[in-house]
Motif scaffolding. Structure first.
Motif, PDB file in Angstrom:
ATOM      1  N   ALA A 135       0.770  -1.154  -0.071  1.00  0.00           N
ATOM      2  CA  ALA A 135      -0.120  -0.090  -0.090  1.00  0.00           C
ATOM      3  C   ALA A 135       1.037   1.039  -0.087  1.00  0.00           C
ATOM      4  O   ALA A 135       1.816   1.345   0.839  1.00  0.00           O
ATOM      5  CB  ALA A 135      -0.840  -0.087   1.143  1.00  0.00           C
ATOM      6  N   GLY A 136       0.596   2.203  -0.652  1.00  0.00           N
ATOM      7  CA  GLY A 136       1.089   3.385  -0.955  1.00  0.00           C
ATOM      8  C   GLY A 136       2.487   3.525  -1.826  1.00  0.00           C
ATOM      9  O   GLY A 136       3.125   4.527  -2.098  1.00  0.00           O
ATOM     10  N   ALA A 137       2.734   2.240  -2.387  1.00  0.00           N
ATOM     11  CA  ALA A 137       4.015   2.128  -3.155  1.00  0.00           C
ATOM     12  C   ALA A 137       3.709   2.395  -4.673  1.00  0.00           C
ATOM     13  O   ALA A 137       2.696   2.326  -5.135  1.00  0.00           O
ATOM     14  CB  ALA A 137       4.619   0.580  -3.004  1.00  0.00           C
ATOM     15  N   TYR A 138       4.711   2.832  -5.236  1.00  0.00           N
ATOM     16  CA  TYR A 138       4.463   3.238  -6.703  1.00  0.00           C
ATOM     17  C   TYR A 138       4.904   1.686  -7.523  1.00  0.00           C
ATOM     18  O   TYR A 138       5.619   0.965  -6.986  1.00  0.00           O
ATOM     19  CB  TYR A 138       5.446   4.215  -7.368  1.00  0.00           C
ATOM     20  CG  TYR A 138       5.155   5.483  -6.864  1.00  0.00           C
ATOM     21  CD1 TYR A 138       4.098   6.021  -7.271  1.00  0.00           C
ATOM     22  CD2 TYR A 138       5.827   6.148  -5.663  1.00  0.00           C
ATOM     23  CE1 TYR A 138       3.557   7.333  -7.115  1.00  0.00           C
ATOM     24  CE2 TYR A 138       5.474   7.336  -5.556  1.00  0.00           C
ATOM     25  CZ  TYR A 138       4.443   8.065  -6.190  1.00  0.00           C
ATOM     26  OH  TYR A 138       4.043   9.135  -5.808  1.00  0.00           O
ATOM     27  N   ALA A 139       4.112   1.382  -8.517  1.00  0.00           N
ATOM     28  CA  ALA A 139       4.226   0.183  -9.114  1.00  0.00           C
ATOM     29  C   ALA A 139       4.482   0.302 -10.755  1.00  0.00           C
ATOM     30  O   ALA A 139       4.032   1.000 -11.462  1.00  0.00           O
ATOM     31  CB  ALA A 139       2.978  -0.821  -9.080  1.00  0.00           C
ATOM     32  N   ASP A 140       5.214  -0.494 -11.484  1.00  0.00           N
ATOM     33  CA  ASP A 140       5.321  -0.604 -12.722  1.00  0.00           C
ATOM     34  C   ASP A 140       4.450  -2.048 -13.107  1.00  0.00           C
ATOM     35  O   ASP A 140       5.099  -3.100 -12.836  1.00  0.00           O
ATOM     36  CB  ASP A 140       6.760  -0.638 -13.092  1.00  0.00           C
ATOM     37  CG  ASP A 140       7.466   0.507 -13.126  1.00  0.00           C
ATOM     38  OD1 ASP A 140       6.875   1.485 -12.783  1.00  0.00           O
ATOM     39  OD2 ASP A 140       8.714   0.704 -13.096  1.00  0.00           O
ATOM     40  N   ILE A 141       3.388  -2.041 -13.914  1.00  0.00           N
ATOM     41  CA  ILE A 141       2.564  -3.324 -14.023  1.00  0.00           C
ATOM     42  C   ILE A 141       2.243  -3.338 -15.527  1.00  0.00           C
ATOM     43  O   ILE A 141       1.979  -2.405 -16.051  1.00  0.00           O
ATOM     44  CB  ILE A 141       1.404  -3.301 -13.453  1.00  0.00           C
ATOM     45  CG1 ILE A 141       1.698  -3.251 -11.625  1.00  0.00           C
ATOM     46  CG2 ILE A 141       0.487  -4.318 -13.567  1.00  0.00           C
ATOM     47  CD1 ILE A 141       0.620  -2.958 -10.888  1.00  0.00           C
ATOM     48  N   LEU A 142       2.388  -4.510 -16.145  1.00  0.00           N
ATOM     49  CA  LEU A 142       1.873  -4.840 -17.300  1.00  0.00           C
ATOM     50  C   LEU A 142       0.898  -6.044 -16.961  1.00  0.00           C
ATOM     51  O   LEU A 142       1.196  -7.157 -16.523  1.00  0.00           O
ATOM     52  CB  LEU A 142       3.111  -5.213 -18.375  1.00  0.00           C
ATOM     53  CG  LEU A 142       3.855  -4.328 -18.802  1.00  0.00           C
ATOM     54  CD1 LEU A 142       4.965  -5.117 -19.820  1.00  0.00           C
ATOM     55  CD2 LEU A 142       3.137  -3.512 -19.661  1.00  0.00           C
ATOM     56  N   ILE A 143      -0.181  -5.771 -17.749  1.00  0.00           N
ATOM     57  CA  ILE A 143      -1.196  -7.000 -17.585  1.00  0.00           C
ATOM     58  C   ILE A 143      -1.376  -7.311 -19.024  1.00  0.00           C
ATOM     59  O   ILE A 143      -1.756  -6.357 -19.998  1.00  0.00           O
ATOM     60  CB  ILE A 143      -2.748  -6.537 -16.878  1.00  0.00           C
ATOM     61  CG1 ILE A 143      -2.051  -6.132 -15.520  1.00  0.00           C
ATOM     62  CG2 ILE A 143      -3.460  -7.543 -17.183  1.00  0.00           C
ATOM     63  CD1 ILE A 143      -3.409  -5.676 -14.629  1.00  0.00           C
ATOM     64  N   VAL A 144      -1.321  -8.556 -19.351  1.00  0.00           N
ATOM     65  CA  VAL A 144      -1.310  -9.037 -20.801  1.00  0.00           C
ATOM     66  C   VAL A 144      -2.330 -10.278 -20.928  1.00  0.00           C
ATOM     67  O   VAL A 144      -2.741 -10.716 -20.133  1.00  0.00           O
ATOM     68  CB  VAL A 144      -0.122  -9.275 -21.556  1.00  0.00           C
ATOM     69  CG1 VAL A 144       0.782  -8.464 -21.536  1.00  0.00           C
ATOM     70  CG2 VAL A 144       0.387 -10.633 -20.612  1.00  0.00           C
ATOM     71  N   ASP A 145      -2.973 -10.385 -22.079  1.00  0.00           N
ATOM     72  CA  ASP A 145      -3.763 -11.452 -22.568  1.00  0.00           C
ATOM     73  C   ASP A 145      -2.869 -12.449 -22.788  1.00  0.00           C
ATOM     74  O   ASP A 145      -2.237 -12.491 -23.631  1.00  0.00           O
ATOM     75  CB  ASP A 145      -4.746 -11.236 -23.683  1.00  0.00           C
ATOM     76  CG  ASP A 145      -6.000 -10.238 -23.216  1.00  0.00           C
ATOM     77  OD1 ASP A 145      -6.273 -10.288 -21.928  1.00  0.00           O
ATOM     78  OD2 ASP A 145      -6.636  -9.724 -24.041  1.00  0.00           O
ATOM     79  N   GLY A 146      -2.620 -13.530 -22.052  1.00  0.00           N
ATOM     80  CA  GLY A 146      -1.588 -14.662 -22.332  1.00  0.00           C
ATOM     81  C   GLY A 146      -0.592 -14.761 -21.399  1.00  0.00           C
ATOM     82  O   GLY A 146      -0.466 -13.920 -20.530  1.00  0.00           O
ATOM     83  N   ASN A 147       0.352 -15.984 -21.698  1.00  0.00           N
ATOM     84  CA  ASN A 147       1.305 -16.262 -20.748  1.00  0.00           C
ATOM     85  C   ASN A 147       2.734 -15.957 -21.636  1.00  0.00           C
ATOM     86  O   ASN A 147       2.884 -16.566 -22.389  1.00  0.00           O
ATOM     87  CB  ASN A 147       1.105 -17.417 -20.153  1.00  0.00           C
ATOM     88  CG  ASN A 147       2.554 -18.065 -19.459  1.00  0.00           C
ATOM     89  OD1 ASN A 147       3.328 -17.218 -19.086  1.00  0.00           O
ATOM     90  ND2 ASN A 147       2.259 -19.129 -18.926  1.00  0.00           N
TER      91      ASN A 147
END
Length: 58
Positions: free
Chosen positions: A4-16
């Motif tokens: 909580a409160g942390a900055y995030a770098d996220i990618l959400i993709v369709d597939g593995n």
């Protein structure tokens, strides 16, 4: 886990990507490849430093 409160770098993709790296926009030839269309459709969310740059989840 994202704290909580942390900055995030996220990618959400369709597939593995471990099974098929093309879900990340990879091409068989990197340097000689034809330009691809803008906005790879399998990448659904891009977040960098806690800021959304793309979000197509409904």
């Amino acid at each position: 886990m994202i704290e909580a409160g942390a900055y995030a770098d996220i990618l959400i993709v369709d597939g593995n990507p471990l099974e098929d790296v093309s879900v990340l926009g990879a091409q068989p030839k990197w340097f000689d490849a034809e330009p691809r269309e803008e906005g790879h459709k399998s990448i659904r969310v891009i977040m960098k430093d806690g800021k959304f740059y793309k979000n197509t989840l409904d």
